[in-house]
Design an enzyme around this catalytic site. Sequence first.
Site, PDB file in Angstrom:
ATOM      1  CB  SER A  45       3.288  -4.325   2.894  1.00 42.95           C
ATOM      2  OG  SER A  45       2.688  -3.773   4.257  1.00 42.95           O
ATOM      3  CG  MET A  46      -2.583  -4.236   0.900  1.00 41.98           C
ATOM      4  SD  MET A  46      -3.186  -2.727  -0.232  1.00 41.98           S
ATOM      5  CE  MET A  46      -2.307  -2.720  -1.668  1.00 41.98           C
ATOM      6  CG  PHE A  88      -1.863   1.257   1.355  1.00 44.75           C
ATOM      7  CD1 PHE A  88      -3.054   1.316   0.423  1.00 44.75           C
ATOM      8  CD2 PHE A  88      -1.642   1.863   2.274  1.00 44.75           C
ATOM      9  CE1 PHE A  88      -3.805   2.534   0.692  1.00 44.75           C
ATOM     10  CE2 PHE A  88      -2.398   3.144   2.576  1.00 44.75           C
ATOM     11  CZ  PHE A  88      -3.714   3.107   1.871  1.00 44.75           C
ATOM     12  CG  ASP A 140       7.226  -4.053  10.053  1.00 49.30           C
ATOM     13  OD1 ASP A 140       6.890  -2.799  10.031  1.00 49.30           O
ATOM     14  OD2 ASP A 140       7.143  -4.906   9.120  1.00 49.30           O
ATOM     15  CG  HIS A 167       7.201  -2.530   6.517  1.00 44.58           C
ATOM     16  ND1 HIS A 167       6.248  -3.652   6.822  1.00 44.58           N
ATOM     17  CD2 HIS A 167       6.433  -2.152   5.360  1.00 44.58           C
ATOM     18  CE1 HIS A 167       5.349  -3.796   6.081  1.00 44.58           C
ATOM     19  NE2 HIS A 167       5.389  -2.941   5.089  1.00 44.58           N
TER      20      HIS A 167
END
Length: 267
Positions: A93-94, A25, A194, A224
Amino acid sequence: MPLLPGTEPFRRDGGEVGVLVCHGFTGSPQSVRPWAEFLADQGLTVSLPLLPGHGTRWQDLQITTWQDWYAEVDRELRALTERCSAVFVCGLSMGGALALRLAAKHGDAISGVAVVNPANKVHDAAGPLLPVLRHLVRTTKGIASDIAKPGAEEVGYDRVPLHAAHSLRRFFRQVDSELPRVTQPLLVMNSPQDHVVPPVDSERILSRVSSTDVRQTLLERSYHVATLDHDAEQIFEDTLAFITRLAPQAADAAGTAREGAADRGGA
């Protein structure tokens, strides 16, 4: 609207094993391109799409929803399954959440899932206020470039549009409800440090999926965006080992790719 440098989608045809890589994202293919290129260099067929609203300016993301982002990766997956005998989905992530939803929805069409710092929830205290707050405030500060490695930088937006953040929160709730339908072999690679997605998200995912073949790698030296961080090579090698274990034809493709690279190097 022109694309930001480095945010272009990436595709390369290789052998009969395909890999779909999904970015996160407000990010772009740039954040996971080294991962995708490494797998493509091993002779795999790789697709890394640019999600709608990304790679240009945050205002373009403001008018998109999770259904737009998911539809893009779903189309890419269907194209890979038409071309390849085995397909794996990967994501950061997303992008990890997108990969997990693809697995929940497509079942046996996906041979395995590999995710890096997968997101499962919006943890910001303002999250529950997003349904109203998004009509009062357009953006909040960006989340790009959470990287420990000096000099490494993620190309992403410096602002998060709240309409899109609201849709993201709804998407995470949708995926969480579908996690028990994920049965494929699963590789989760997550960073204990993260500052965007806490490790509890990976633990939540691991506790809710129905996969019986589950492996976890801790990325101790990375934040992250670990695909651009100190543990990037670990991610690449673990993903390749995961794929070749489950799809032996991928090992043949990797061997052929290495031989070709050696021949070119000696030419």
